[in-house]
Design a protein around this motif. Structure first.
Motif, PDB file in Angstrom:
ATOM      1  N   LYS A  28       0.806  -1.220   0.000  1.00 12.59           N
ATOM      2  CA  LYS A  28       0.000   0.000   0.000  1.00 12.59           C
ATOM      3  C   LYS A  28       0.841   1.274   0.000  1.00 12.59           C
ATOM      4  O   LYS A  28       0.345   2.355  -0.336  1.00 12.59           O
ATOM      5  N   ASN A  29       2.116   1.166   0.405  1.00  8.45           N
ATOM      6  CA  ASN A  29       2.983   2.350   0.471  1.00  8.45           C
ATOM      7  C   ASN A  29       3.668   2.660  -0.870  1.00  8.45           C
ATOM      8  O   ASN A  29       4.440   3.609  -0.951  1.00  8.45           O
ATOM      9  N   LYS A  30       3.421   1.853  -1.883  1.00 12.16           N
ATOM     10  CA  LYS A  30       4.023   2.080  -3.193  1.00 12.16           C
ATOM     11  C   LYS A  30       2.951   2.448  -4.208  1.00 12.16           C
ATOM     12  O   LYS A  30       1.786   2.087  -4.033  1.00 12.16           O
ATOM     13  N   ASN A  31       3.382   3.135  -5.249  1.00 14.18           N
ATOM     14  CA  ASN A  31       2.410   3.509  -6.281  1.00 14.18           C
ATOM     15  C   ASN A  31       2.950   3.280  -7.697  1.00 14.18           C
ATOM     16  O   ASN A  31       2.544   3.953  -8.648  1.00 14.18           O
ATOM     17  N   LYS A  32       3.901   2.339  -7.843  1.00  8.45           N
ATOM     18  CA  LYS A  32       4.362   1.981  -9.187  1.00  8.45           C
ATOM     19  C   LYS A  32       4.852   0.542  -9.207  1.00  8.45           C
ATOM     20  O   LYS A  32       5.224  -0.021  -8.164  1.00  8.45           O
ATOM     21  N   PHE A  33       4.857  -0.015 -10.428  1.00  4.85           N
ATOM     22  CA  PHE A  33       5.267  -1.402 -10.605  1.00  4.85           C
ATOM     23  C   PHE A  33       5.903  -1.538 -11.992  1.00  4.85           C
ATOM     24  O   PHE A  33       5.415  -0.990 -12.973  1.00  4.85           O
ATOM     25  N   GLU A  34       7.006  -2.292 -12.068  1.00  8.01           N
ATOM     26  CA  GLU A  34       7.756  -2.456 -13.321  1.00  8.01           C
ATOM     27  C   GLU A  34       7.424  -3.800 -13.955  1.00  8.01           C
ATOM     28  O   GLU A  34       7.406  -4.838 -13.270  1.00  8.01           O
ATOM     29  N   VAL A  35       7.198  -3.764 -15.265  1.00 10.07           N
ATOM     30  CA  VAL A  35       6.916  -4.971 -16.045  1.00 10.07           C
ATOM     31  C   VAL A  35       8.016  -5.125 -17.097  1.00 10.07           C
ATOM     32  O   VAL A  35       8.203  -4.245 -17.944  1.00 10.07           O
ATOM     33  N   ARG A  36       8.751  -6.216 -17.034  1.00  9.53           N
ATOM     34  CA  ARG A  36       9.834  -6.486 -17.994  1.00  9.53           C
ATOM     35  C   ARG A  36       9.287  -7.290 -19.167  1.00  9.53           C
ATOM     36  O   ARG A  36       8.422  -8.159 -18.997  1.00  9.53           O
ATOM     37  N   SER A  37       9.846  -6.980 -20.376  1.00  7.93           N
ATOM     38  CA  SER A  37       9.395  -7.683 -21.576  1.00  7.93           C
ATOM     39  C   SER A  37      10.559  -7.812 -22.542  1.00  7.93           C
ATOM     40  O   SER A  37      11.445  -6.952 -22.604  1.00  7.93           O
ATOM     41  N   ASP A  38      10.564  -8.914 -23.276  1.00  8.65           N
ATOM     42  CA  ASP A  38      11.577  -9.106 -24.311  1.00  8.65           C
ATOM     43  C   ASP A  38      11.187  -8.430 -25.616  1.00  8.65           C
ATOM     44  O   ASP A  38      11.977  -8.409 -26.565  1.00  8.65           O
ATOM     45  N   VAL A  39       9.974  -7.921 -25.653  1.00 10.53           N
ATOM     46  CA  VAL A  39       9.461  -7.309 -26.873  1.00 10.53           C
ATOM     47  C   VAL A  39       9.553  -5.789 -26.747  1.00 10.53           C
ATOM     48  O   VAL A  39       9.098  -5.212 -25.755  1.00 10.53           O
ATOM     49  N   LEU A  40      10.169  -5.143 -27.760  1.00  5.52           N
ATOM     50  CA  LEU A  40      10.243  -3.686 -27.761  1.00  5.52           C
ATOM     51  C   LEU A  40       8.873  -3.098 -28.068  1.00  5.52           C
ATOM     52  O   LEU A  40       8.148  -3.580 -28.938  1.00  5.52           O
ATOM     53  N   PHE A  41       8.505  -2.102 -27.326  1.00  8.67           N
ATOM     54  CA  PHE A  41       7.266  -1.375 -27.507  1.00  8.67           C
ATOM     55  C   PHE A  41       6.067  -2.337 -27.531  1.00  8.67           C
ATOM     56  O   PHE A  41       5.212  -2.286 -28.411  1.00  8.67           O
ATOM     57  N   GLN A  42       6.042  -3.214 -26.534  1.00  8.45           N
ATOM     58  CA  GLN A  42       4.929  -4.154 -26.389  1.00  8.45           C
ATOM     59  C   GLN A  42       3.715  -3.421 -25.823  1.00  8.45           C
ATOM     60  O   GLN A  42       3.814  -2.700 -24.834  1.00  8.45           O
ATOM     61  N   GLU A  43       2.583  -3.627 -26.443  1.00  3.55           N
ATOM     62  CA  GLU A  43       1.360  -2.987 -25.980  1.00  3.55           C
ATOM     63  C   GLU A  43       0.683  -3.875 -24.929  1.00  3.55           C
ATOM     64  O   GLU A  43       0.581  -5.088 -25.108  1.00  3.55           O
ATOM     65  N   TYR A  44       0.236  -3.223 -23.828  1.00  5.13           N
ATOM     66  CA  TYR A  44      -0.416  -3.957 -22.729  1.00  5.13           C
ATOM     67  C   TYR A  44      -1.748  -3.292 -22.378  1.00  5.13           C
ATOM     68  O   TYR A  44      -1.912  -2.072 -22.507  1.00  5.13           O
TER      69      TYR A  44
END
Length: 549
Positions: free
Chosen positions: A67-83
């Motif tokens: 609850k004390n954080k407000n960001k999260f990192e998502v790693r991908s092998d694909v450049l400019f992957q749409e999520y």
């Protein structure tokens, strides 16, 4: 007495807002949101659930976040992957009752890896082109296409590259330099930067109309105007000449509009004649190329009143020499003006009737008269005569003196005297140096035996008395007799010694510095030798025969 009331636990009624997903670097997406306040937790063990799935997939990936954080990192092998991205709130009771907002995010971009192909340039006019090309493959963009960049520069001009951004093919680019050869390259760009450039395409811009001429100036007399100017900074082609237009201004009305075509591009002055005195004129000049006349520049002036010229000022003397000088003039700015000038002059002290007059010059062509055939170191009186079609007006006399011939030679005489002095000093130094060298060599040492050999070899050709020795023995009748007395001229030291003399005395005299019987080396070799009795081949040891002691 106060009492505490506990709020019943329940699921959160809202989800965080401001959800975004961006890629700060290739292969990385950072999901961020606005944190919720504790009052909205609605129960213990509050946390965030980040849900994401790649475009086209059906299964969501969920990750809990403190609850004390407000960001999260998502790693991908694909450049400019749409999520697709959602952020949901949750506590010990359960997930939020509100429907989460779904947003689109992308992992980080990288520069494009392909250049546009089939690039073509069509010249539309002297400063505008149209560019067309084939788009790059989608998988080479490595991000989201933001446009295409056209890089163009003049081939022969360093640091002249410019850039224009195009959204799609074809693309119009204006503002190029006419009559220039350009090179153009094209590149696609995304949020990370531009990709590789296409192969250079060269093209030639046609001639255009020139820019405005520079420094237009006008000067008027009573019925003439002189216009002068400089060539345009940007001819935009090959200059073919100029158009000069003069118009008579009668208040706000323009009359008598006349154009003079000047075919020589190097001619930057023009005299306009047969004008009306005391009238305002507007002068316009335009440069021309094969594309037409360029920007115009204009100036206004008024012709001078009618009548004989106003009295000119005294002459101005320039570049005075021994037999000539340049005489200039200054004319009044008001009243009837002069068109021509001449100079009258005579020697000071002579009759004014002997004054001579120079040739007449046009004031619009020359600003001085060269007066020649004068006498050196002589005073002259000069007068400016102003002329126009209505008559001539003489000015005041003024005096000037030519330079004497001695004045020009004075500098040379001083210089010659200085050079002679330097030469004398150098010669004296050389003589002093020679004397010092000779003195340093005087009294030098040499080998005694070498000196004796020289004397021995030359003893028969050199009389002994010339070397400071004894005279040669001469017998009385040509026969040598041991008992016979010596001739008158012989030294008595060989037969009749001085009183008290002895061998010891001779040695003593030598030791005490007596040199009457010895040479400067302390040797008497060769002084007592008898050349008549000395064997001819005996020359190795002169001491064997040269003493009679």
């Amino acid at each position: 007495m106060s009492s505490k009331h506990a709020t019943p636990e329940k699921r959160p009624s809202m989800n965080p807002g401001g959800v975004t997903g961006s890629g700060p670097e290739p292969g990385l997406m950072v999901v961020q949101w606005e944190p919720m306040i504790p009052e909205d937790y609605a129960g213990p063990d509050f946390k965030y659930i980040v849900r994401y799935k790649a475009k086209g997939e059906t299964e969501w990936t969920e990750e809990p976040v403190n609850k004390n954080k407000n960001k999260f990192e998502v790693r991908s092998d694909v450049l400019f992957q749409e999520y697709d991205i959602e952020v949901v709130s949750e506590n010990a009771v359960g997930r939020s009752t509100a429907t989460p907002e779904s947003v689109t995010g992308f992992s980080g971009e990288s520069e494009p890896t392909a250049a546009p192909s089939d690039v073509k340039v069509d010249v539309l006019n002297s400063d505008t082109i149209e560019i067309s090309w084939t788009d790059v493959p989608a998988d080479s963009v490595n991000g989201k296409i933001q446009g295409y960049r056209a890089y163009y520069s003049i081939v022969i001009a360093a640091n002249s590259e410019e850039m224009y951004e195009c959204n799609a093919s074809p693309c119009i680019v204006a503002g190029l330099q006419p009559f220039s050869t350009y090179s153009l390259q094209l590149a696609v760009f995304n949020g990370k930067g531009a990709g590789p450039k296409s192969d250079p395409e060269e093209f030639i811009m046609p001639e255009g109309k020139p820019s405005a001429v520079n420094d237009l100036e006008v000067k008027a007399s009573s019925d003439r105007i002189l216009a002068t100017w400089e060539k345009p900074d940007n001819p935009n082609g090959v200059l073919t000449g100029y158009d000069l237009i003069h118009e008579r201004m009668m208040g706000l009305v323009v009359e008598n509009n006349i154009t003079i075509e000047i075919p020589d591009p190097d001619q930057t002055r023009q005299i306009i004649e047969n004008l009306k005195p005391d009238t305002k004129y507007k002068i316009t000049v335009k440069a021309r190329t094969s594309a037409g006349a360029g920007e115009k520049v204009w100036a206004e002036t008024s012709t001078r009143p009618e009548g004989k010229p106003v009295v000119p000022a005294k002459p101005v003397f320039k570049e005075i020499g021994t037999v000539s000088m340049n005489v200039s003039y200054e004319l009044p700015l008001e009243g009837p003006g002069a068109d021509y000038i001449s100079i009258k002059y005579y020697k000071k002290g002579e009759d004014k009737s002997k004054a001579k007059t120079t040739e007449t010059i046009d004031i619009f062509e020359e600003d001085a008269i060269h007066v020649k055939n004068l006498s050196p170191n002589t005073k002259y009186l000069f007068q400016v005569i102003a002329k126009n079609d209505d008559g001539s007006t003489p000015g005041e006399w003024d005096e000037a003196k030519t330079i004497g011939t001695g004045a020009q030679a004075a500098g040379f005489k001083v210089e010659a005297w200085f050079v002679i002095l330097i030469v004398i000093i150098i010669l004296l130094l050389l003589i002093l140096l020679i004397i010092c060298v000779l003195k340093s060599q005087k009294g030098g040492k040499y080998n005694v035996s070498d000196k004796e050999q020289q004397l021995k070899g030359d003893i028969e050709s050199t009389p002994l008395k010339d070397e400071g020795g004894f005279e040669e023995f001469q017998p009385r009748d040509g026969n040598l007799d041991d008992n016979a007395p010596l001739t008158q001229g012989s030294h008595p030291s060989l037969n009749e010694s001085e009183a008290g003399s002895s061998e010891t005395d001779s040695v003593k005299e030598y030791a005490e510095g007596g040199t009457g019987k010895f040479n400067e080396e302390g040797s008497f070799i060769g002084q007592y030798g008898d050349r008549k009795t000395r064997p001819p081949d005996e020359g190795q040891d002169g001491a064997a025969y040269s003493t009679f002691v």
